[in-house]
Design a protein around this motif. Structure first.
Motif, PDB file in Angstrom:
ATOM      1  N   ASP A   7       0.859  -1.185   0.000  1.00  0.00           N
ATOM      2  CA  ASP A   7       0.000   0.000   0.000  1.00  0.00           C
ATOM      3  C   ASP A   7       0.898   1.238   0.000  1.00  0.00           C
ATOM      4  O   ASP A   7       2.117   1.126  -0.088  1.00  0.00           O
ATOM      5  N   ASP A   8       0.313   2.421   0.084  1.00  0.00           N
ATOM      6  CA  ASP A   8       1.070   3.675  -0.011  1.00  0.00           C
ATOM      7  C   ASP A   8       2.102   3.866   1.103  1.00  0.00           C
ATOM      8  O   ASP A   8       3.071   4.588   0.929  1.00  0.00           O
ATOM      9  N   LEU A  26      11.786   2.248   5.639  1.00  0.00           N
ATOM     10  CA  LEU A  26      12.720   1.132   5.763  1.00  0.00           C
ATOM     11  C   LEU A  26      13.055   0.541   4.398  1.00  0.00           C
ATOM     12  O   LEU A  26      14.218   0.260   4.088  1.00  0.00           O
ATOM     13  N   ILE A  27      12.054   0.393   3.559  1.00  0.00           N
ATOM     14  CA  ILE A  27      12.249  -0.146   2.204  1.00  0.00           C
ATOM     15  C   ILE A  27      13.112   0.805   1.376  1.00  0.00           C
ATOM     16  O   ILE A  27      14.031   0.376   0.675  1.00  0.00           O
ATOM     17  N   GLU A  28      12.831   2.108   1.482  1.00  0.00           N
ATOM     18  CA  GLU A  28      13.639   3.094   0.747  1.00  0.00           C
ATOM     19  C   GLU A  28      15.094   3.074   1.208  1.00  0.00           C
ATOM     20  O   GLU A  28      16.020   3.145   0.394  1.00  0.00           O
ATOM     21  N   TYR A  35      10.403   4.745  -2.968  1.00  0.00           N
ATOM     22  CA  TYR A  35       9.482   3.632  -2.712  1.00  0.00           C
ATOM     23  C   TYR A  35       8.739   3.211  -3.975  1.00  0.00           C
ATOM     24  O   TYR A  35       8.599   2.025  -4.261  1.00  0.00           O
ATOM     25  N   TYR A  36       8.285   4.169  -4.761  1.00  0.00           N
ATOM     26  CA  TYR A  36       7.489   3.851  -5.944  1.00  0.00           C
ATOM     27  C   TYR A  36       8.307   3.217  -7.070  1.00  0.00           C
ATOM     28  O   TYR A  36       7.747   2.644  -7.997  1.00  0.00           O
ATOM     29  N   ARG A  58       7.419  -6.110 -10.743  1.00  0.00           N
ATOM     30  CA  ARG A  58       6.519  -4.959 -10.913  1.00  0.00           C
ATOM     31  C   ARG A  58       6.875  -3.877  -9.920  1.00  0.00           C
ATOM     32  O   ARG A  58       7.117  -4.151  -8.747  1.00  0.00           O
ATOM     33  N   ARG A  59       6.900  -2.632 -10.397  1.00  0.00           N
ATOM     34  CA  ARG A  59       7.181  -1.480  -9.543  1.00  0.00           C
ATOM     35  C   ARG A  59       6.017  -1.220  -8.594  1.00  0.00           C
ATOM     36  O   ARG A  59       4.859  -1.374  -8.956  1.00  0.00           O
TER      37      ARG A  59
END
Length: 64
Positions: A7-8, A26-28, A35-36, A58-59
């Motif tokens: 999700d966002d 955390l992902i970034e 993130y996107y 997939r992004r």
């Protein structure tokens, strides 16, 4: 098996029966990308050392 719901604000994860959340920041930080622009395959690699990947990556921006 690992399942993810994107999700966002981050990703809800179920990995080997354990549920947890990976926050967007955390992902970034882990991928050094926006993130996107991170792919679902990259997220799975954060969770597992050698994930079983299938199909095209997939992004996050395309998923959301």
């Amino acid at each position: 098996m690992t399942s993810i719901a994107i999700d966002d604000d981050g990703v809800d994860v179920v990995h080997e029966g354990t549920e947890f959340r990976l926050e967007r920041e955390l992902i970034e930080e882990a991928t050094e990308k926006s993130y996107y622009d991170v792919t679902d395959h990259e997220i799975l690699r954060i969770i597992e050392k050698d994930p079983e990947l299938s199909g095209e990556a997939r992004r996050v921006g395309d998923i959301i």
